[in-house]
Design an enzyme around this catalytic site. Structure first.
Site, short mmCIF file in Angstrom:
data_model
loop_
_atom_site.label_atom_id
_atom_site.label_comp_id
_atom_site.label_asym_id
_atom_site.label_seq_id
_atom_site.Cartn_x
_atom_site.Cartn_y
_atom_site.Cartn_z
N LYS A 165 0.84 -1.21 0.00
CA LYS A 165 0.00 0.00 0.00
C LYS A 165 0.87 1.25 0.00
CE LYS A 165 -1.70 1.61 4.01
NZ LYS A 165 -1.43 3.01 4.36
N ASN A 166 1.87 1.28 0.89
CA ASN A 166 2.62 2.52 1.08
C ASN A 166 3.62 2.78 -0.04
OD1 ASN A 166 1.11 2.97 3.29
ND2 ASN A 166 2.66 2.32 4.77
N ARG B 139 -4.55 11.25 3.90
CA ARG B 139 -3.49 12.20 4.17
C ARG B 139 -2.26 11.93 3.33
NH1 ARG B 139 0.24 11.55 6.74
NH2 ARG B 139 0.33 13.69 7.45
N CYS C 160 -5.08 12.36 12.18
CA CYS C 160 -5.89 11.15 12.10
C CYS C 160 -5.86 10.52 13.49
CB CYS C 160 -5.34 10.20 11.05
SG CYS C 160 -3.77 9.50 11.52
N ARG D 81 0.05 14.40 12.68
CA ARG D 81 0.55 14.20 11.32
C ARG D 81 0.92 15.52 10.62
NH1 ARG D 81 -1.19 8.95 9.98
NH2 ARG D 81 0.56 8.85 8.54
N PRO D 82 1.80 16.32 11.20
CA PRO D 82 2.18 17.60 10.57
C PRO D 82 2.95 17.36 9.27
CG PRO D 82 3.63 17.12 12.41
CD PRO D 82 2.55 16.07 12.44
N VAL D 83 3.08 18.41 8.47
CA VAL D 83 3.84 18.31 7.20
C VAL D 83 4.91 19.39 7.13
CG1 VAL D 83 2.03 17.15 5.86
CG2 VAL D 83 2.04 19.66 6.04
N ASP D 84 5.37 19.85 8.30
CA ASP D 84 6.36 20.94 8.32
C ASP D 84 7.66 20.55 7.62
OD1 ASP D 84 6.32 19.16 10.66
OD2 ASP D 84 8.13 20.24 11.26
N LEU D 85 8.05 19.28 7.70
CA LEU D 85 9.31 18.86 7.07
C LEU D 85 9.19 18.88 5.54
CD1 LEU D 85 10.27 15.92 9.48
CD2 LEU D 85 11.09 18.29 9.53
N ASP E 111 4.02 0.24 12.07
CA ASP E 111 2.84 -0.34 11.42
C ASP E 111 2.59 -1.78 11.82
OD1 ASP E 111 3.26 1.42 8.24
OD2 ASP E 111 2.62 2.07 10.22
N VAL F 119 7.10 6.47 17.33
CA VAL F 119 6.93 7.16 16.05
C VAL F 119 5.71 8.07 16.05
CG1 VAL F 119 6.60 6.85 13.57
CG2 VAL F 119 8.15 5.33 14.82
N ARG G 145 -9.09 0.31 4.20
CA ARG G 145 -8.11 1.27 3.66
C ARG G 145 -6.83 0.55 3.27
NH1 ARG G 145 -6.11 5.23 7.45
NH2 ARG G 145 -4.77 5.48 5.65
C1 EPZ Z 1 4.24 6.74 6.39
O1 EPZ Z 1 3.47 7.79 6.95
C2 EPZ Z 1 3.28 5.58 6.22
N1 EPZ Z 1 2.20 5.96 5.31
C3 EPZ Z 1 2.70 5.18 7.57
O2 EPZ Z 1 1.88 4.03 7.37
C4 EPZ Z 1 3.86 4.78 8.49
O3 EPZ Z 1 3.35 4.47 9.77
C5 EPZ Z 1 4.84 5.96 8.60
O4 EPZ Z 1 5.29 6.34 7.28
C6 EPZ Z 1 6.06 5.61 9.44
O5 EPZ Z 1 6.69 4.49 8.90
C7 EPZ Z 1 2.45 5.99 3.99
O6 EPZ Z 1 3.54 5.73 3.53
C8 EPZ Z 1 1.28 6.36 3.11
P1 EPZ Z 1 6.29 9.96 8.75
P2 EPZ Z 1 4.10 9.29 7.06
O7 EPZ Z 1 6.29 11.24 7.99
O8 EPZ Z 1 4.95 9.55 5.88
C9 EPZ Z 1 6.38 13.21 12.13
C10 EPZ Z 1 0.01 2.65 7.70
O9 EPZ Z 1 -0.51 2.15 8.71
N2 EPZ Z 1 6.43 14.21 11.05
O10 EPZ Z 1 7.48 9.06 8.66
O11 EPZ Z 1 3.01 10.22 7.35
C11 EPZ Z 1 5.02 12.53 12.22
O12 EPZ Z 1 4.13 13.33 12.98
C12 EPZ Z 1 0.48 4.10 7.73
O13 EPZ Z 1 0.19 2.05 6.62
C13 EPZ Z 1 6.63 15.54 11.38
O14 EPZ Z 1 6.75 15.89 12.54
O15 EPZ Z 1 5.01 9.11 8.36
C14 EPZ Z 1 5.33 11.23 12.91
O16 EPZ Z 1 5.38 11.43 14.31
C15 EPZ Z 1 0.24 4.75 9.08
N3 EPZ Z 1 6.67 16.47 10.38
C16 EPZ Z 1 6.74 10.89 12.40
O17 EPZ Z 1 7.26 12.12 11.84
C17 EPZ Z 1 6.52 16.11 9.05
O18 EPZ Z 1 6.58 17.00 8.17
C18 EPZ Z 1 6.77 9.83 11.31
O19 EPZ Z 1 5.95 10.30 10.28
C19 EPZ Z 1 6.33 14.76 8.75
C20 EPZ Z 1 6.29 13.80 9.76
#
Ligand code: EPZ
Length: 458
Positions: A46-47, A116, A140, A145-149, A333, A355, A425
């Site tokens: 999926k991812n 998202r 969620c 789930r911020p996107v600041d990075l 996950d 995480v 999903r």
């Molecule tokens: C991906 O989500 C996966 N989703 C998630 O899978 C997975 O749990 C996650 O990576 C971690 O492995 C997809 O690939 C579609 P992150 P993503 O950015 O990219 C923080 C599932 O069950 N963060 O690595 O959203 C964030 O809040 C889903 O299949 C910031 O602070 O994960 C979190 O605490 C759930 N700022 C941590 O980083 C940002 O700009 C990890 O998030 C981005 C993230």
């Protein structure tokens, strides 16, 4: 002044995927103490699929993706791409995507808010058009789930980014070619999504981009391999430093998505908790190193059979400790699924979720089934019990729903599971695959149609 969006010039051909189950009202009935046997086919990841579908936006020609799982999230990503004017056509497990012309730079809120991961499209759209307007994805169940990075990295690549009333408006300043420029980016956290967004944006930027402290998940590597197959110049994917040299344009590709390591891990845990010997393929064992190691700690062996197949050899279950970490650490996950297993493992286990800030919500529902779990901050202390009892439970998020199915397979009696829209999903026909392994699990439209144990062939 952000250029007004050009009107959509394409018919919005939505992907004609087969009808997915109606998740909201349907209920799963599971009769426990299941014993599983046989072989299960693992679907595409999926991812990976979601990120690669976004990556197809980089290509001015059509792309063919193979091994695309049949999931609600994939359908939603297809709808979002269609809203941008992209043409999609599903052909069994394959998906044809034609992004030769993107008629729209703005993604609709009502679709992005449901998925998202669709925020990842901001990188490719910005790289292709020089402008992108994507709603801030909501939080969620598992966290804010911020996107600041993502945003910070795009700014370092020369994009102007404004966030206005929930909309992220990004555009490349300067006239002419409207191309992002290569930059050196250090990610404060190895975010999977931010790594993917910035890697995609960098494929068409002027010059070289270096992403440091990058995510190393297999899905990041799969996306990089997809982009390289389209002609992108990317080195170091799968390590913590990825180097991308921008190119003028990319070309058509026929690409097969890797198998889903989380689906495979979910089935391994289902086999472990029911003391069943099952085999799975296709699987890439290297993607499951942490999960296989922790299964071994618990007392269960996983042996590889050929290049892409594994077999689970059950054993008595004993406690172990788990800390979720970015890859190659233990995957967040798989945390909920493993917690279900540890509720029946002898001794005390501790799970630390590092995480996401709110990914222990399945504790309450597992406790309704007789599990002995205490939560302190981001730690769950699990005391193994001798049995779980079937009960009515409600799924709170995608992987929590899988954990409840796993617990129900091992519990005494019948469990009913609501909230299946979470399950649908991210799992491709999970109950069908479990039934093929011998589980007594049935989906009914709503509880009024509940089959009796006899009808369901208990
Ligand atoms: C991906 O989500 C996966 N989703 C998630 O899978 C997975 O749990 C996650 O990576 C971690 O492995 C997809 O690939 C579609 P992150 P993503 O950015 O990219 C923080 C599932 O069950 N963060 O690595 O959203 C964030 O809040 C889903 O299949 C910031 O602070 O994960 C979190 O605490 C759930 N700022 C941590 O980083 C940002 O700009 C990890 O998030 C981005 C993230």
């Amino acid at each position: 002044m952000i250029p007004e969006d050009r009107p959509i010039t394409h018919s919005l051909s939505l992907p004609d995927t087969q009808s997915l189950p109606e998740g909201d009202k349907s209920v799963l009935h599971v009769w426990g103490k299941a014993s599983l046997q046989g072989h299960v086919k693992i679907s595409g990841a999926k991812n990976s699929a979601l990120a690669i579908m976004a990556g197809a936006l980089l290509c001015p020609q059509d792309c063919r993706l193979r091994n695309v799982p049949l999931l609600m999230d994939v359908q939603r990503m297809g709808q979002i791409l269609s809203s941008l004017g992209v043409k999609l056509e599903r052909d069994g497990d394959d998906l044809n995507i034609d992004a030769s012309h993107i008629g729209q730079s703005k993604a609709p809120y009502e679709l992005v808010s449901q998925l998202r991961a669709s925020f990842f499209i901001i990188g490719p759209v910005l790289a292709r058009l020089g402008v992108a307007r994507v709603p801030l994805p909501g939080g969620c169940a598992i966290g804010a789930r911020p996107v600041d990075l993502h945003v910070r990295g795009l700014q370092l690549m020369g994009a102007e980014v404004q966030i206005d009333r929930g909309m992220v408006n990004a555009y490349v300043t300067g006239g002419g070619r409207k191309r992002l420029k290569g930059a050196r980016i250090y990610l404060d956290y190895p975010s999977v999504g931010a790594t993917e967004t910035l890697m995609m944006a960098a494929t068409l930027a002027d010059g070289e981009t270096i992403i440091e402290n990058a995510a190393q998940e297999p899905e990041v590597t799969d996306l990089a391999n997809f982009c390289r197959a389209m002609g992108a110049k990317i080195r170091g994917a799968g390590t913590n430093t990825i180097v991308i040299s921008g190119v003028e344009r990319l070309h058509s590709v026929d690409y097969s998505i890797i198998p889903d390591r989380v689906e495979a891990g979910t089935f391994l845990v289902a086999g472990a908790i029911t003391h069943s010997e099952i085999s799975l393929s296709p699987v890439i064992p290297d993607h499951l190193t942490a999960v296989i190691a922790k299964l071994r700690d618990v007392g269960v062996k996983v042996v590889t059979e050929g290049p892409n197949s594994v077999r689970l050899i059950p054993g008595s279950l004993k406690a172990t400790d788990i800390e979720t970490l970015p890859y190659p650490g233990f995957p967040t996950d798989m945390q909920a699924q493993f917690m279900a297993l540890l509720t029946l493992s002898e001794g005390d286990s501790i799970i630390t979720e590092t995480v996401f800030e709110n990914r222990l919500r399945h504790v309450a529902e597992l406790s309704r089934m007789g599990a002995d779990i205490r939560v302190k901050g981001n730690n769950a202390i699990i005391r193994g019990v001798s049995m779980l009892s079937g009960a009515p439970v409600v799924a709170t998020d995608l992987r929590a729903s899988a954990a409840l199915v796993i617990a129900a397979l091992a519990a005494e009696g019948k469990t009913t599971i609501q909230g299946l829209h979470h399950l649908d999903r991210g799992y491709d026909r999970l109950e069908l695959k479990l039934r093929q392994l011998g589980a007594n699990i049935h989906r009914v439209k709503d509880d009024s149609e509940a089959p009796t144990e006899v009808e369901a062939g208990a």
